[in-house]
Write a protein that holds these residues in place. Sequence first.
Motif, mmCIF file in Angstrom:
data_model
loop_
_atom_site.group_PDB
_atom_site.id
_atom_site.type_symbol
_atom_site.label_atom_id
_atom_site.label_comp_id
_atom_site.label_asym_id
_atom_site.label_seq_id
_atom_site.Cartn_x
_atom_site.Cartn_y
_atom_site.Cartn_z
ATOM 1 N N PHE A 1 31.414 34.350 63.661
ATOM 2 C CA PHE A 1 31.620 33.624 63.732
ATOM 3 C C PHE A 1 31.227 32.511 62.320
ATOM 4 O O PHE A 1 31.364 31.557 62.768
ATOM 5 C CB PHE A 1 30.779 33.086 64.406
ATOM 6 C CG PHE A 1 30.886 33.577 66.278
ATOM 7 C CD1 PHE A 1 31.430 32.751 67.107
ATOM 8 C CD2 PHE A 1 30.881 35.262 66.603
ATOM 9 C CE1 PHE A 1 32.222 32.904 68.541
ATOM 10 C CE2 PHE A 1 30.887 35.866 68.036
ATOM 11 C CZ PHE A 1 31.644 34.294 68.774
ATOM 12 N N TRP A 2 30.715 33.138 61.427
ATOM 13 C CA TRP A 2 30.769 32.649 60.206
ATOM 14 C C TRP A 2 31.787 31.720 60.006
ATOM 15 O O TRP A 2 31.208 30.758 59.721
ATOM 16 C CB TRP A 2 29.727 33.483 59.147
ATOM 17 C CG TRP A 2 29.866 33.173 58.080
ATOM 18 C CD1 TRP A 2 28.472 32.649 57.750
ATOM 19 C CD2 TRP A 2 30.568 33.182 56.839
ATOM 20 N NE1 TRP A 2 28.994 31.555 56.283
ATOM 21 C CE2 TRP A 2 30.033 32.165 55.679
ATOM 22 C CE3 TRP A 2 32.200 33.437 57.030
ATOM 23 C CZ2 TRP A 2 30.339 31.888 54.759
ATOM 24 C CZ3 TRP A 2 32.274 33.021 55.537
ATOM 25 C CH2 TRP A 2 31.934 32.139 54.517
ATOM 26 N N PRO A 3 33.220 32.190 60.156
ATOM 27 C CA PRO A 3 33.864 31.595 59.674
ATOM 28 C C PRO A 3 33.770 30.120 60.663
ATOM 29 O O PRO A 3 34.571 28.026 59.692
ATOM 30 C CB PRO A 3 35.484 32.280 59.504
ATOM 31 C CG PRO A 3 35.329 33.040 59.583
ATOM 32 C CD PRO A 3 33.640 33.723 60.104
ATOM 33 N N LEU A 4 33.581 29.829 62.012
ATOM 34 C CA LEU A 4 34.244 29.051 62.513
ATOM 35 C C LEU A 4 32.526 28.265 62.592
ATOM 36 O O LEU A 4 32.521 26.688 63.033
ATOM 37 C CB LEU A 4 33.874 29.434 64.473
ATOM 38 C CG LEU A 4 35.496 29.663 64.234
ATOM 39 C CD1 LEU A 4 35.412 30.473 65.923
ATOM 40 C CD2 LEU A 4 36.726 28.614 63.978
ATOM 41 N N ALA A 5 31.186 28.506 61.889
ATOM 42 C CA ALA A 5 30.396 28.375 63.008
ATOM 43 C C ALA A 5 29.594 27.503 61.210
ATOM 44 O O ALA A 5 29.261 26.581 61.306
ATOM 45 C CB ALA A 5 28.615 28.734 63.332
ATOM 46 N N SER B 1 33.280 25.771 58.346
ATOM 47 C CA SER B 1 33.784 25.120 58.368
ATOM 48 C C SER B 1 33.352 23.558 58.420
ATOM 49 O O SER B 1 33.583 22.696 58.702
ATOM 50 C CB SER B 1 34.490 24.781 60.256
ATOM 51 O OG SER B 1 33.059 24.911 61.315
ATOM 52 N N TRP C 1 25.423 31.803 72.886
ATOM 53 C CA TRP C 1 27.398 31.484 72.393
ATOM 54 C C TRP C 1 26.754 29.874 72.316
ATOM 55 O O TRP C 1 27.356 29.936 70.904
ATOM 56 C CB TRP C 1 27.945 31.335 73.935
ATOM 57 C CG TRP C 1 29.409 30.162 73.569
ATOM 58 C CD1 TRP C 1 28.983 29.256 74.506
ATOM 59 C CD2 TRP C 1 30.558 30.359 73.189
ATOM 60 N NE1 TRP C 1 30.591 28.844 74.212
ATOM 61 C CE2 TRP C 1 31.408 29.271 73.284
ATOM 62 C CE3 TRP C 1 30.957 31.737 72.134
ATOM 63 C CZ2 TRP C 1 32.413 29.713 73.142
ATOM 64 C CZ3 TRP C 1 32.252 31.640 71.600
ATOM 65 C CH2 TRP C 1 33.359 30.536 72.407
ATOM 66 N N LEU D 1 28.138 27.924 67.991
ATOM 67 C CA LEU D 1 28.884 27.037 67.462
ATOM 68 C C LEU D 1 28.553 26.136 67.833
ATOM 69 O O LEU D 1 29.893 24.878 67.665
ATOM 70 C CB LEU D 1 29.806 27.326 68.489
ATOM 71 C CG LEU D 1 31.064 28.759 68.312
ATOM 72 C CD1 LEU D 1 31.974 28.866 69.250
ATOM 73 C CD2 LEU D 1 31.993 29.044 66.890
ATOM 74 N N PRO E 1 28.933 22.635 64.082
ATOM 75 C CA PRO E 1 29.990 21.960 63.419
ATOM 76 C C PRO E 1 30.665 20.463 64.565
ATOM 77 O O PRO E 1 30.918 19.300 64.123
ATOM 78 C CB PRO E 1 31.064 22.667 63.321
ATOM 79 C CG PRO E 1 30.810 24.293 63.199
ATOM 80 C CD PRO E 1 29.351 23.518 63.903
#
Length: 425
Positions: free
Chosen positions: A116-120, A123, A347, A351, A354
């Motif tokens: 989840f690091w790229p999305l959370a 980004s 969850w 997230l 962002p």
Amino acid sequence: MASPAHPSTSPSPTTDTGPRAPSARLHHLDALRAGALLLGVVLHTVLGFVPGAAWLFQDTRTAWWALPVMVVIHLFRMILFMMLAGYFGRMVLMRRGTGSYVRDRLLRIGAPLIAFWPLAVLSLPVVIVAGSALLGRPLPGAVQGGAGDTGDAQGGADGGAPGLLDLLTPGQLWFLLLLLEIILVVVLVRALLVKALGAERAGRPARALGRVLSSPAGLLLAALPYAAGLAAQGTIIGGIQEPTTLVPVPGASLAYGGAFLVGWFLQAESTSLERMARGWPLCLALACLLTAPLLVGGSGTPGSPVLTLVLVPLAGWAWVRGLLGVAARAMDREVFAIRYLADASYWIYLLHLPIVVALGLAMAQMPLPPLVKVALNLLLTTGILLLAYDLMVRSTWIGRWLNGHRRPRALLPAPRRTARRPITP
């Protein structure tokens, strides 16, 4: 549910030998764990309204109440979460064994941290730069000149140009990395003690410490690692400061490692939670009394450093003990809405940032009161993520990965499959 803080099953007797029989589920700990995670969403939303805060978005209006809210949440939220992680961690280890416990935590904590690091986290610069450009606003201070002392801000660790470690920052997911590090150290030390002393002899000090920690004097003992963390980090302004890179920092490791061990030792003594819950009115009164001087100065820190080293740890743990007692009294049975939020909270936290930042930037110049903006941001963020959780997570392999189980949808139930019937005239 299984998550960074606890497994999907109930606690069991806490001796170091013999079979483990399951008992009633601790619903109030479910609720407290969810509350600790969701308060992180509240904290990150409110930070944009704290006067002078260097955060990922800055509203054109500030709110007098934003700083006190930030201070109070920061006092107890993370030590509560780490304490619960230690409590349920020992439970899983004693029931399933060391290897199973470590594998479970690597799957439920380590793998989501990476996935989840790229999305959370990655980004966030894109959201901030694109949003600021579209709105014609300057970049927030946290992006221009480092993280500051107000929370989980992103930026160079020293306020200068970002290096490789800064680019690989765990961001708001730092606590997952720190929790993994604490777990590995505790498991290794325990294994060495068990090998040297035997399981029964190695377990006696844990039970003894559990009895002390659940007594009134336990408040002082639990506060010591928190105070040591404040002293070790070199500054007391803003409370315990989280690591901004992959390198651990002494303050957070001491304070939150100590909180993890408090939960670990409490689980070793079967009556500890019940004993702690008895004095909750006094603990809440004491928490308010100790927190008041931290709020009077407006910075979350009284004038004397020595006074801060005393007040901050004691206030934080008084809040934890008081909230444990309130939750034990108010949530002694399962409530579906609370259980659903507990399942979804991991969850949501993974997230949320962002979305919070994007909405904060979009509403920054709107002529609305700060409280209305905060409420709208929280409603939209949690609403979006709850819908996504119900549709894509709760009943799928992602739900099993994050929470240890699949559950049927609740907000948008999946359509039932029915056998086709021949059409008759």
